[in-house]
Design a protein around this motif. Structure first.
Motif, PDB file in Angstrom:
ATOM      1  N   ALA A  86       0.947  -1.277   0.125  1.00 31.07           N
ATOM      2  CA  ALA A  86       0.087   0.155   0.053  1.00 31.07           C
ATOM      3  C   ALA A  86       0.772   1.380  -0.124  1.00 31.07           C
ATOM      4  O   ALA A  86       2.017   1.284   0.516  1.00 31.07           O
ATOM      5  N   VAL A  87       0.270   2.441  -0.509  1.00 27.29           N
ATOM      6  CA  VAL A  87       1.087   3.636  -0.478  1.00 27.29           C
ATOM      7  C   VAL A  87       1.222   3.943   0.932  1.00 27.29           C
ATOM      8  O   VAL A  87       0.483   3.819   1.739  1.00 27.29           O
ATOM      9  N   GLY A  88       2.561   4.582   1.256  1.00 26.88           N
ATOM     10  CA  GLY A  88       2.936   4.805   2.562  1.00 26.88           C
ATOM     11  C   GLY A  88       3.668   3.884   3.473  1.00 26.88           C
ATOM     12  O   GLY A  88       4.368   4.470   4.462  1.00 26.88           O
ATOM     13  N   GLU A  89       3.611   2.964   2.985  1.00 24.40           N
ATOM     14  CA  GLU A  89       4.644   1.869   3.489  1.00 24.40           C
ATOM     15  C   GLU A  89       5.821   1.797   3.477  1.00 24.40           C
ATOM     16  O   GLU A  89       6.321   2.306   2.290  1.00 24.40           O
ATOM     17  N   HIS A  90       6.688   1.454   4.102  1.00 22.61           N
ATOM     18  CA  HIS A  90       8.053   1.469   3.873  1.00 22.61           C
ATOM     19  C   HIS A  90       8.599   0.156   3.697  1.00 22.61           C
ATOM     20  O   HIS A  90       8.405  -0.908   4.380  1.00 22.61           O
ATOM     21  N   VAL A  91       9.608  -0.024   2.569  1.00 22.44           N
ATOM     22  CA  VAL A  91       9.667  -1.380   2.032  1.00 22.44           C
ATOM     23  C   VAL A  91      11.632  -1.409   1.955  1.00 22.44           C
ATOM     24  O   VAL A  91      12.058  -0.360   1.622  1.00 22.44           O
ATOM     25  N   ALA A  92      11.829  -2.556   1.918  1.00 22.22           N
ATOM     26  CA  ALA A  92      13.191  -2.922   1.350  1.00 22.22           C
ATOM     27  C   ALA A  92      12.844  -3.740   0.236  1.00 22.22           C
ATOM     28  O   ALA A  92      11.998  -4.571  -0.004  1.00 22.22           O
ATOM     29  N   ILE A  93      13.812  -3.566  -0.800  1.00 26.42           N
ATOM     30  CA  ILE A  93      13.718  -4.394  -1.960  1.00 26.42           C
ATOM     31  C   ILE A  93      14.497  -5.337  -2.225  1.00 26.42           C
ATOM     32  O   ILE A  93      15.884  -5.320  -2.114  1.00 26.42           O
ATOM     33  N   GLU A  94      13.790  -6.435  -2.717  1.00 21.11           N
ATOM     34  CA  GLU A  94      14.823  -7.779  -3.076  1.00 21.11           C
ATOM     35  C   GLU A  94      14.728  -7.559  -4.511  1.00 21.11           C
ATOM     36  O   GLU A  94      13.811  -8.224  -5.275  1.00 21.11           O
ATOM     37  N   PRO A  95      16.048  -7.665  -5.070  1.00 29.82           N
ATOM     38  CA  PRO A  95      16.054  -6.868  -6.311  1.00 29.82           C
ATOM     39  C   PRO A  95      16.364  -8.313  -7.386  1.00 29.82           C
ATOM     40  O   PRO A  95      16.900  -7.886  -8.388  1.00 29.82           O
ATOM     41  N   VAL A  96      15.953  -9.335  -7.165  1.00 30.40           N
ATOM     42  CA  VAL A  96      16.120 -10.703  -8.237  1.00 30.40           C
ATOM     43  C   VAL A  96      14.930 -10.742  -9.054  1.00 30.40           C
ATOM     44  O   VAL A  96      13.969 -10.854  -8.762  1.00 30.40           O
ATOM     45  N   TYR A  97      15.294 -10.783 -10.449  1.00 32.26           N
ATOM     46  CA  TYR A  97      14.528 -11.015 -11.439  1.00 32.26           C
ATOM     47  C   TYR A  97      14.787 -12.565 -11.731  1.00 32.26           C
ATOM     48  O   TYR A  97      15.581 -12.937 -11.916  1.00 32.26           O
ATOM     49  N   ARG A  98      13.817 -13.503 -11.927  1.00 28.16           N
ATOM     50  CA  ARG A  98      13.896 -14.738 -12.148  1.00 28.16           C
ATOM     51  C   ARG A  98      12.764 -15.272 -13.168  1.00 28.16           C
ATOM     52  O   ARG A  98      11.888 -14.534 -13.413  1.00 28.16           O
ATOM     53  N   CYS A  99      13.038 -16.380 -13.904  1.00 24.92           N
ATOM     54  CA  CYS A  99      12.231 -16.936 -14.989  1.00 24.92           C
ATOM     55  C   CYS A  99      10.959 -17.582 -14.433  1.00 24.92           C
ATOM     56  O   CYS A  99      10.081 -17.587 -15.061  1.00 24.92           O
ATOM     57  N   GLY A 100      11.324 -18.408 -13.215  1.00 26.18           N
ATOM     58  CA  GLY A 100      10.274 -19.213 -12.834  1.00 26.18           C
ATOM     59  C   GLY A 100      10.018 -20.549 -13.468  1.00 26.18           C
ATOM     60  O   GLY A 100       9.202 -21.171 -12.949  1.00 26.18           O
ATOM     61  N   THR A 101      10.959 -20.820 -14.617  1.00 26.10           N
ATOM     62  CA  THR A 101      10.644 -21.884 -15.300  1.00 26.10           C
ATOM     63  C   THR A 101      11.964 -22.755 -15.524  1.00 26.10           C
ATOM     64  O   THR A 101      11.610 -23.956 -15.743  1.00 26.10           O
ATOM     65  N   CYS A 102      13.170 -22.497 -15.171  1.00 28.42           N
ATOM     66  CA  CYS A 102      14.239 -23.121 -15.286  1.00 28.42           C
ATOM     67  C   CYS A 102      14.278 -24.150 -14.132  1.00 28.42           C
ATOM     68  O   CYS A 102      13.593 -23.991 -13.170  1.00 28.42           O
ATOM     69  N   PRO A 103      15.327 -25.190 -14.205  1.00 30.20           N
ATOM     70  CA  PRO A 103      15.130 -26.443 -12.998  1.00 30.20           C
ATOM     71  C   PRO A 103      15.313 -25.561 -11.645  1.00 30.20           C
ATOM     72  O   PRO A 103      14.769 -25.962 -10.792  1.00 30.20           O
ATOM     73  N   PRO A 104      16.399 -24.613 -11.614  1.00 34.33           N
ATOM     74  CA  PRO A 104      16.671 -24.171 -10.223  1.00 34.33           C
ATOM     75  C   PRO A 104      15.437 -23.361  -9.589  1.00 34.33           C
ATOM     76  O   PRO A 104      15.169 -23.466  -8.399  1.00 34.33           O
ATOM     77  N   CYS A 105      14.672 -22.506 -10.557  1.00 30.50           N
ATOM     78  CA  CYS A 105      13.651 -21.835 -10.068  1.00 30.50           C
ATOM     79  C   CYS A 105      12.404 -23.106  -9.725  1.00 30.50           C
ATOM     80  O   CYS A 105      11.926 -22.742  -8.636  1.00 30.50           O
ATOM     81  N   LEU A 106      12.090 -23.974 -10.454  1.00 30.60           N
ATOM     82  CA  LEU A 106      11.306 -25.002 -10.044  1.00 30.60           C
ATOM     83  C   LEU A 106      11.372 -25.596  -8.669  1.00 30.60           C
ATOM     84  O   LEU A 106      10.522 -25.909  -8.055  1.00 30.60           O
ATOM     85  N   ALA A 107      12.725 -25.701  -8.583  1.00 30.09           N
ATOM     86  CA  ALA A 107      13.150 -26.331  -7.242  1.00 30.09           C
ATOM     87  C   ALA A 107      13.357 -25.481  -6.259  1.00 30.09           C
ATOM     88  O   ALA A 107      13.514 -25.642  -4.761  1.00 30.09           O
TER      89      ALA A 107
END
Length: 347
Positions: A86-107
């Motif tokens: 929500a707007v106003g919340e303080h956040v830290a960013i986990e900056p990893v983009y991943r494909c979600g389909t390769c063997p490591p992602c699926l595991a």
């Protein structure tokens, strides 16, 4: 808005760029602080290394782009279909983009995705007044975790992930090579899981003093004492239950292997600029192992934020701030020269 745009080796320019807006599934963050990482230094002085010169397969971005992947801030806008932030919340960013389909992602190991990308290296990052990220990158910060600590969640999660891989627990012993930000983070993480018997090996007097000031009681100058002899004496000849290399040089790898007890692990969490020869016979004779450690997962972020909320981390004596306009001179150059240990850029 003002942003630090990386254009190539030793070319980082603070300039006006268009202020980003949210698409569906994204949030816009007003950046509070953005840390300069060792990876950023490698990129600036020897790159482009990780910043792509062709469009990245997951983000579509390429050089030039706004850098910065260690940041926290306040949510000022949310896109369509965003319901968990929500707007106003303080956040830290986990900056990893991943494909979600390769063997490591699926595991479940998306931190080693075969197409991995990082916000601030493969997409415009947090060394700017605002940054737009997918909403799933945001981790809410409790009120007890301020924006300074929030910007340190990312590097402290790198360290926490390495400690989990070390498989050392309460009552165990550990040795850390390197007392820079990641080495300090490993020390905090080890103490956070109940490990008290920790040796820190660091050649820099400044860094030795900094980690001793945080409470480290066994800090060794390798120029004055052999780390392996010291650790073996300290552990009654058993050797350490885990060793962590946050220095990234051949000497620390060799010494770390010599410090280990039988069937224990050396966790490699540094960026290695040069090839390192490994004495495989030493591994064989002791049945020890070298384990690589890359970034983190959401589990590490949650653990670090929880420890921060309980007052476990201290920034005294090793974290400094610089304004965005001085990012090169007082940030990158000062870090490379060893005048500073950890720099947070304040857009």
């Amino acid at each position: 808005m003002r942003a630090a745009v990386y254009r190539g080796r030793e070319e980082l320019v603070v300039e006006d760029v268009p202020e980003p807006t949210c698409a569906a599934g994204q949030i816009k963050v007003k950046v509070g602080h953005n840390g300069i990482c060792g990876t950023d230094l490698h990129e600036y002085y020897a790159g482009p290394i990780f910043v792509p010169t062709e469009p990245h397969p997951l983000t579509g971005y390429r050089l030039p782009l706004t850098v910065g992947h260690e940041f926290s801030g306040t949510v000022v806008e949310v896109g369509a279909d965003v319901f968990d932030v929500a707007v106003g919340e303080h956040v830290a960013i986990e900056p990893v983009y991943r494909c979600g389909t390769c063997p490591p992602c699926l595991a479940g190991h998306y931190n080693i995705c075969r197409q991995i990308g990082f916000h601030g290296l493969m997409a415009p990052g947090g060394m700017a007044e605002y940054s737009v990220v997918p909403s799933w990158m945001a981790h809410r910060l409790p009120e007890s975790v301020g924006p300074e600590l929030g910007a340190l969640v990312e590097p402290m999660s790198v360290a926490y992930h390495a400690v989990r891989l070390g498989e050392v627990g309460p009552g165990g012993s550990a040795v850390i090579f390197g007392a820079g930000p990641i080495g300090i983070g490993i020390w905090f993480a080890l103490r956070g899981i109940g490990v008290e018997d920790i040796t820190v090996v660091e050649p820099s007097e400044t860094r030795r003093a900094a980690i001793a000031g945080l409470g480290a009681t066994d800090v060794v100058d390798p120029a004055r004492a052999d780390p392996a002899t010291h650790v073996m004496q300290r552990t009654g000849g058993r050797g350490a239950d885990a060793a962590f290399d946050a220095a990234g040089v051949a000497g620390s790898v060799a010494a770390g292997m010599s410090c280990l007890g039988a069937r224990k692990r050396l966790i490699a969490v540094a960026i290695y600029e040069h090839p390192i020869d490994t004495e495989l016979l030493k591994l064989v004779m002791n049945e020890t192992a070298i384990q690589g450690s890359l970034c983190y997962t959401a589990e590490d972020y949650r653990a670090v934020i929880d420890l921060m909320a309980r007052g476990h981390y201290d920034t005294t004596g090793w974290v400094e701030h610089v304004p965005l306009e001085q990012v090169v001179e007082e940030g990158f150059a000062a870090l490379r020269a060893g005048r500073k240990m950890k720099v947070l850029v304040d857009p």
